[in-house]
Structures are given as C-alpha cells and as structure tokens.
Scaffold this active site. Sequence first.
Site, short mmCIF file in Angstrom:
data_model
loop_
_atom_site.label_atom_id
_atom_site.label_comp_id
_atom_site.label_asym_id
_atom_site.label_seq_id
_atom_site.Cartn_x
_atom_site.Cartn_y
_atom_site.Cartn_z
N GLU A 1 -20.06 17.09 -20.87
CA GLU A 1 -20.87 15.97 -22.00
C GLU A 1 -21.45 14.83 -21.53
O GLU A 1 -22.37 14.51 -22.30
CB GLU A 1 -19.46 15.74 -22.87
CG GLU A 1 -18.53 16.85 -23.99
CD GLU A 1 -16.92 15.93 -23.95
OE1 GLU A 1 -17.20 15.24 -25.51
OE2 GLU A 1 -16.30 15.85 -23.51
N ARG B 1 -21.89 7.04 -24.92
CA ARG B 1 -20.98 7.88 -26.33
C ARG B 1 -20.63 6.59 -27.38
O ARG B 1 -19.91 5.63 -26.60
CB ARG B 1 -20.40 8.93 -24.92
CG ARG B 1 -19.19 8.77 -25.78
CD ARG B 1 -17.34 9.71 -24.90
NE ARG B 1 -17.39 10.28 -26.61
CZ ARG B 1 -15.27 10.98 -26.48
NH1 ARG B 1 -14.79 9.48 -25.45
NH2 ARG B 1 -14.62 10.90 -27.00
N ASN C 1 -19.84 5.91 -20.60
CA ASN C 1 -18.06 6.20 -21.42
C ASN C 1 -17.79 5.19 -21.33
O ASN C 1 -16.69 5.29 -20.81
CB ASN C 1 -17.66 7.76 -21.26
CG ASN C 1 -17.29 8.47 -22.42
OD1 ASN C 1 -16.23 7.19 -22.69
ND2 ASN C 1 -16.43 8.85 -22.05
N HIS D 1 -15.94 15.11 -31.25
CA HIS D 1 -15.95 16.47 -30.16
C HIS D 1 -17.96 17.31 -30.16
O HIS D 1 -17.76 17.94 -29.62
CB HIS D 1 -15.08 18.04 -30.19
CG HIS D 1 -13.93 17.54 -29.34
ND1 HIS D 1 -12.79 18.24 -29.55
CD2 HIS D 1 -13.01 16.42 -28.16
CE1 HIS D 1 -11.45 18.22 -29.00
NE2 HIS D 1 -12.17 16.40 -28.34
N ARG E 1 -0.86 15.91 -30.49
CA ARG E 1 -1.18 15.19 -31.61
C ARG E 1 -0.64 16.41 -32.53
O ARG E 1 -0.79 18.34 -31.96
CB ARG E 1 -2.56 15.39 -31.77
CG ARG E 1 -3.18 14.19 -31.59
CD ARG E 1 -4.27 13.56 -31.65
NE ARG E 1 -5.48 12.91 -30.94
CZ ARG E 1 -6.62 13.09 -30.38
NH1 ARG E 1 -7.35 14.54 -30.69
NH2 ARG E 1 -6.85 12.44 -28.85
#
Length: 387
Positions: free
Chosen positions: A370, A76, A7, A165, A226
């Site tokens: 993940e 990823r 990643n 996601h 956010r």
Amino acid sequence: MKILVINSGSSSLKYQLFDMADGTVLARGVMERIGESGSVPDHTAALTAVVERLRHGDNAGACAVDIGDLAAIGHRVVHGGEHFVHATVIDDTVETAIESLTPLAPLHNPPNLAGIRGARHAFPGIPHVAVFDTAFHQTMPPRAFLYGLPYEYYERYGVRRYGFHGTSHAYVARAAARWLDRPYNRFNAITCHLGNGCSMAAVRHGQSVDTSMGLTPLEGLMMGTRSGDIDPALCFFLPNAAGIPISDMENMLNKQSGLLGVSGVSNDFRALRQAADDGNARARLAMDMFAYRIRKYLGAYLAVLDGCDAVVFTGGIGEHQADIRTAICGGLSHLGIVLDIDRNAGAGGQAACVSRPESPVAVVVMPTDEELEIAQQTLAVVNRPEQ
Ligand code: ADP
C-alpha cells in the site's frame, strides 16, 4: 526523486521514504505512543522527530538520508466520501473537506488529518497529496453502492456503501494484470484482501464495480474481530434479548466478533490454526466460516463480472494461508477455477500463479504494498500537467 509516505493513526505514525527511480525503500519507521508520557506530545512533534531521524539517523540503526530532493509527501486518508475519486493535492480547502468527512470515519480521518497538518508544518515547501482508501471504489454503480433504505438517507447523510482497502485492491489488481501480461484496462479480477481487516472487490476493466465493505469497514467478510454481514435486526434483537445496550453493540460487532468471537481463542489466524491442529473445534469452525463467506462472495462476484481473468489473494492470510485458498477455490472447476494443489501449497510471501495452466480463471498470490501504491499515486499527481 524521493517521496515520503505517511500513515498517521491516533497514537502512531508510520512512514516510508521511497526512491522513485526504482521504488526502493530508503527508510521506514514508526513513531509510537504519540500524546503519551515519554513520547512526543502531538503529530506535529512526531513529524519533526521523523525529519530529525531521516536527516541524522537514529540510535536504533537507521542511517541518515539525504532528503534534499524530496519531491512530495503522500498521505493515507481512510475516508474520501464521494468527494474524492482520485489522489488529490492538499490545500486548505481539501483539509476542510477531509475534516467534514469525520462523521463517516470518526476514528480515522481526524488522526489522518493531524498527520497532514504536522507534515505541512514540517515540510511547507513541497506538495502534499492525499490518497484515499475509498477512492478506488468510487467507480461502483449506484445499484452496487446503494442500500435498500429510504433514498433521502443517501441524499442527506451520505448513507451508502463506500468500500475500503482501495489502495491495496488497486495495487494488486494492477500488479496481477502485469504479472499475467494482460492489458489493465481490459482486465477483470476478483481481489481478496485478507488481513486483520478483510474485503473483496470485483474489478471490471481495471475499475472497481463492487466491494464487500460498506458505509464502514464492518460490512462484508468475517474478519479478525469484526462480524462482517449480519442480519441488521440483531441490533434490536440483542439489546432486547440479552440486555446489551445499543451503545455496546458497536464495540461488540467491531472488536469482539469475527474469528475471535466465534473461536474464543484469537483473532490471529496462526494462533487459530495452532488451536485447530490441537483439536479445538471452535477454532476450526471459525476458519471454516471465514473461508465459506469468502467463497460465497467469490460466487457472487463471478456473476457480477462479465468473465473473470483472475482471482487475486493478498494480505497476511491471503498470501500465506494456502489451506484457506484451497477452501475458497477448491472444487470450482465448473466455474472456471482450477487450483494447482502443489503450486498453491508451495506459494507464500511472493507473487505466484497457483492455478493449473488450463484454468480459464488464473488464481494469483500477490503481496500488497500500500505504501508503494501511495507513493506512485502521489508521484502521478505531482507530475500531472496543470489543467
Ligand atoms: P494487517 O491487516 O494488520 O496489515 P496482515 O495483513 O499481516 O495484517 O494480516 C494479519 C493476519 O494474517 C493474521 O491473522 C495473521 O495470522 C496472518 N498472517 C500474517 N502473516 C502470516 C504468515 N507468515 N503465515 C500465516 N499467517 C500469517
């Protein structure tokens, strides 16, 4: 057989090495401050250092591992646009396609690509597979992914909702179906990934049919920093009313809003809870708003699905903050969701069903993984017979 998952961010590169016989993690680590003084100069050097660490261990206590039987590397990649609907073996054409998606993910795709290039250089003899955050949501129908804008913006510039996601939503949806002993291709669920970034997905028959994030990860739920959904007119109202340059709006909406912006305390839920317990009203308000927004999306997605088998919570907040699950799912027995107060209060950190046995919709806590999902998708791609 081993698979290495990478990643790669702009200044850090995380890695995990899996033994795919049983999914155990043989090694994990992070190379930090790439490009800064005192660290490695670039992603290729970072990968070379990772190989060294894996082969010989390091002085932070990591043991040497045999990587002679490394079968593949899974990478990823944040944005796959409409081009990538599955995990894909990387060749030069795929690299170019990922590069061409940079305008849609300027902060993410370039460092992802730098990691891919570094790894292909360090491990030239084995397959490299790109696993995209957007791919799981490519099953959304046009009525869910299009914005009510002139159609030509979609055709010319790819302006649409993509969702993110996806690796996490896919992993927890499948894991919850297994946990509840339901066939995945008939499984309907609403998955809630609540971490620093937050998103929800409506999953019908194992496929994503709607999700809360959009063209970028800014849309949808309120998050750590956010804003999530706002009236788009704010982007011309605030520059006029408050003199905020339009160029600063992006930073304000992404980095100074959400839980941090409302509370003025923190983007971290644990700090907010502490402040709320100490009587900070805005910290309490931020938490209330956060849960309320998720509850609204839950109602919307219940209407989108033809019946729902499970609501699945994951991510640091989804897994560990029982009160938030109560604020989202409490008092919804008229919609088939009957939370078990005690089980919910006791759950955290591992898979658990937190609804009452008679609840038509199960409520499940499911830790996400993940990296393991990327490893499994990578393995599936390299094992797939040639077409
Ligand atoms: P990321 O999205 O960066 O992967 P996480 O999934 O860990 O991070 O989510 C971070 C959020 O989850 C933070 O708001 C944090 O306060 C909360 N969180 C993480 N772990 C816990 C925990 N054990 N108990 C309560 N809240 C937690």
